[in-house]
Design an enzyme around this catalytic site. Structure first.
Site, PDB file in Angstrom:
ATOM      1  N   GLU A 258      56.473  65.087  48.846  1.00 48.85           N
ATOM      2  CA  GLU A 258      57.140  64.761  47.579  1.00 48.85           C
ATOM      3  C   GLU A 258      57.286  66.030  46.744  1.00 48.85           C
ATOM      4  OE1 GLU A 258      54.784  61.641  45.782  1.00 48.85           O
ATOM      5  OE2 GLU A 258      55.183  60.248  47.425  1.00 48.85           O
TER       6      GLU A 258
ATOM      7  N   HIS B 124      58.185  57.719  43.596  1.00 46.43           N
ATOM      8  CA  HIS B 124      56.747  57.436  43.415  1.00 46.43           C
ATOM      9  C   HIS B 124      56.453  56.908  42.004  1.00 46.43           C
ATOM     10  CE1 HIS B 124      52.497  58.613  44.958  1.00 46.43           C
ATOM     11  NE2 HIS B 124      52.447  57.543  44.209  1.00 46.43           N
TER      12      HIS B 124
HETATM   13  P1  NAI Z   1      42.543  48.919  47.624  1.00 49.64           P
HETATM   14  O1  NAI Z   1      41.529  49.912  48.078  1.00 49.64           O
HETATM   15  O2  NAI Z   1      42.194  47.911  46.612  1.00 49.64           O
HETATM   16  O3  NAI Z   1      43.098  48.135  48.936  1.00 49.64           O
HETATM   17  C1  NAI Z   1      43.399  48.741  50.154  1.00 49.64           C
HETATM   18  C2  NAI Z   1      43.162  47.727  51.281  1.00 49.64           C
HETATM   19  O4  NAI Z   1      43.602  48.280  52.506  1.00 49.64           O
HETATM   20  C3  NAI Z   1      41.687  47.371  51.462  1.00 49.64           C
HETATM   21  O5  NAI Z   1      41.520  45.975  51.460  1.00 49.64           O
HETATM   22  C4  NAI Z   1      41.330  47.998  52.814  1.00 49.64           C
HETATM   23  O6  NAI Z   1      40.316  47.286  53.502  1.00 49.64           O
HETATM   24  C5  NAI Z   1      42.659  47.930  53.523  1.00 49.64           C
HETATM   25  N1  NAI Z   1      42.777  48.853  54.641  1.00 49.64           N
HETATM   26  C6  NAI Z   1      42.252  50.088  54.796  1.00 49.64           C
HETATM   27  N2  NAI Z   1      42.616  50.624  55.969  1.00 49.64           N
HETATM   28  C7  NAI Z   1      43.397  49.708  56.584  1.00 49.64           C
HETATM   29  C8  NAI Z   1      44.079  49.683  57.824  1.00 49.64           C
HETATM   30  N3  NAI Z   1      44.024  50.711  58.678  1.00 49.64           N
HETATM   31  N4  NAI Z   1      44.783  48.569  58.131  1.00 49.64           N
HETATM   32  C9  NAI Z   1      44.831  47.502  57.294  1.00 49.64           C
HETATM   33  N5  NAI Z   1      44.204  47.484  56.107  1.00 49.64           N
HETATM   34  C10 NAI Z   1      43.512  48.573  55.744  1.00 49.64           C
HETATM   35  O7  NAI Z   1      43.795  49.783  47.175  1.00 49.64           O
HETATM   36  P2  NAI Z   1      44.984  49.336  46.185  1.00 49.64           P
HETATM   37  O8  NAI Z   1      44.622  49.619  44.794  1.00 49.64           O
HETATM   38  O9  NAI Z   1      45.437  47.990  46.556  1.00 49.64           O
HETATM   39  O10 NAI Z   1      46.105  50.424  46.590  1.00 49.64           O
HETATM   40  C11 NAI Z   1      46.775  50.374  47.839  1.00 49.64           C
HETATM   41  C12 NAI Z   1      47.632  51.617  48.018  1.00 49.64           C
HETATM   42  O11 NAI Z   1      48.605  51.700  46.983  1.00 49.64           O
HETATM   43  C13 NAI Z   1      46.848  52.933  47.978  1.00 49.64           C
HETATM   44  O12 NAI Z   1      47.306  53.767  49.005  1.00 49.64           O
HETATM   45  C14 NAI Z   1      47.256  53.544  46.665  1.00 49.64           C
HETATM   46  O13 NAI Z   1      47.217  54.949  46.705  1.00 49.64           O
HETATM   47  C15 NAI Z   1      48.689  53.046  46.535  1.00 49.64           C
HETATM   48  N6  NAI Z   1      49.208  53.064  45.149  1.00 49.64           N
HETATM   49  C16 NAI Z   1      50.498  53.482  44.961  1.00 49.64           C
HETATM   50  C17 NAI Z   1      51.044  53.509  43.698  1.00 49.64           C
HETATM   51  C18 NAI Z   1      52.454  53.948  43.492  1.00 49.64           C
HETATM   52  O14 NAI Z   1      52.796  54.445  42.426  1.00 49.64           O
HETATM   53  N7  NAI Z   1      53.320  53.756  44.447  1.00 49.64           N
HETATM   54  C19 NAI Z   1      50.241  53.155  42.508  1.00 49.64           C
HETATM   55  C20 NAI Z   1      48.931  52.629  42.817  1.00 49.64           C
HETATM   56  C21 NAI Z   1      48.431  52.624  44.107  1.00 49.64           C
END
Ligand code: NAI
Length: 417
Positions: A269, A292
């Protein structure tokens, strides 16, 4: 509330980078009168100068709190990153100095979930290409490729904070929710888990990623995985750019195996607004590209302000380190008519015995003690009944224990009747 340590109006709070006003408001509501707001980020020299008498600093992503800068911040108690990421702070150096760092990892959960739901509707109705066409003078009124989302299967990969939030709102719109997570998760509402990613890919009308960036999630969507998706299904990624092989997605879109996509995050990015954004997905009419911004809303900013300020106040007021990213987490009950001693030390044998001995020598009865260690740092909070006088030399004795990084103490008077 009476405090034996620094009164709140002597605690200096410095908030940089135009942090949302919800933060300063919370500090003021909690009795912190000395809050300075600065619009910009500061460079290292200016930071060193300004941090000399600051107890609490709030930053966003542009302020670099290096080991060198932190070493000159003699009074700094704690750091708040009013954002998600914390790699602008040398977390190890802060930990060694006994400074917990807090952030707001989940303040924008709802914002991401809402954007993804909106994108699902847009993709199912074929809006990206129709909007593009209308801008160019086309008048495509056909119903072909315009569908409701009701009854369709959404496959959520990663059922964490965002995944579950999306599950709720997608179900409210009548979608059938299936999810895949590496950890066993409680299904919300009528959602149902899939045993494997492949099973989810094979049954979903739209697949959306909500996993963190880990070695296991790097390129989790490859050409082979896109082939496993239902023909014409949609693909969304608002998680992390590294999770998707973008050239493989571009190929799957060109061959029309994937019917459309919405991508918010990219492997590379632009670092600044001046830098041009380049992607093999540019020019594809059935693809929504966003820079993003999944979590970037006014509400998320306001939530971040309140959430981080609250963690900082809790640490300053009662020593709670719950939610700290670089520090052992100690959740503490509120005090009442107790003196609370906080002792941060290198995690070495003998320190706890010396702390207890410091109290027992003075015949001070310990009402509660909360300890966490992580092999490097130990943090122990000790509550003793009533008000213990500073003059008893306890503070100096605690500070003189070998391995001590820092000590603090608070006295909370019982509530007024
Ligand atoms: P979180 O940590 O609450 O949830 C992530 C989930 O993914 C967990 O339940 C975990 O067990 C699961 N997980 C981990 N590895 C896995 C795999 N190989 N296969 C399947 N499941 C797996 O995180 P949250 O807050 O829900 O965020 C998710 C993503 O969104 C993160 O990568 C974060 O950086 C991204 N994000 C993006 C934003 C944006 O502006 N686009 C803003 C906020 C978050």
């Amino acid at each position: 509330m009476e405090k034996l340590s620094l009164p709140k109006n002597k605690i200096k709070v410095l908030l940089l980078e135009n942090i949302h006003k919800s933060a300063a408001e919370l500090f003021k509501r909690q009795g912190y009168g000395n809050v300075e707001l600065v619009k910009e980020a500061l460079d290292a020299d200016e930071l060193k100068r300004r941090l000399k008498d600051v107890h609490i600093i709030g930053i966003r992503s542009r302020t670099k709190l290096t080991k060198d800068v932190l070493a000159s911040a003699e009074r700094l108690l704690t750091i708040g990153c009013f954002c998600i990421g914390t790699n602008q702070v040398d977390l190890t150096a802060a930990k060694k100095l006994g400074i917990p760092v807090f952030n707001a990892p989940y303040s924008n959960t709802r914002s991401v979930a809402e954007l993804v739901l909106a994108e699902i509707i847009m993709l199912f109705r074929g809006i990206p290409q129709r909007s593009w066409g209308a801008h160019e003078g086309e008048w495509d009124k056909t119903v072909k490729g315009a569908r409701e989302i009701r009854g369709k299967v959404i496959g959520i990969v990663g059922y964490g904070h965002i995944g579950t939030q999306l599950s709720v709102i997608a179900e409210a719109m009548g979608m059938q929710v299936r999810f895949y997570d590496v950890v066993e998760k409680l299904a919300i509402g009528n959602a149902a888990p899939c045993r494997s990613l492949d099973e989810l890919l094979a049954i979903s009308d739209v697949v959306t990623l909500h996993v963190p960036e880990t070695p296991e999630t790097k390129n989790m969507m490859t050409a082979a995985k896109f082939k496993k998706m239902k023909k014409g299904a949609f693909f969304i990624n608002a998680a992390r750019g590294t999770t998707v092989d973008i050239p493989a997605l571009a190929e799957a879109l060109k061959s029309q195996h994937v019917g459309g996509a919405a991508i918010d995050v990219f492997p590379k990015e632009p670092a600044t607004v001046e830098e041009k954004f380049k992607s093999p997905l540019q020019g594809m009419r059935n693809v929504i590209l966003t820079p993003h911004i999944g979590g970037s809303t006014e509400e998320a900013q306001a939530n971040i302000g309140g959430e981080v300020a609250e963690k900082l106040v809790k640490y300053s007021d009662n020593g709670s380190t719950l939610g700290a990213v670089n520090f052992v987490e100690v959740a503490l009950p509120p005090q009442s008519n107790t003196t609370r001693f906080m002792h941060i030390h290198r995690d070495e044998p003998g320190v706890m015995a010396r702390i207890s001995e410091t109290f027992s020598r003075r015949e001070i009865n310990i009402a509660g003690q909360y300890l966490r260690t992580d092999g490097e740092i130990g943090y122990v909070v000790t509550d003793v009944i009533g008000r213990v006088k500073v003059g008893m030399g306890i503070r100096k004795d605690l500070a003189d224990i070998p391995g001590t990084v820092r000590t603090r103490f608070l006295y909370e008077a019982p509530p007024q009747k």
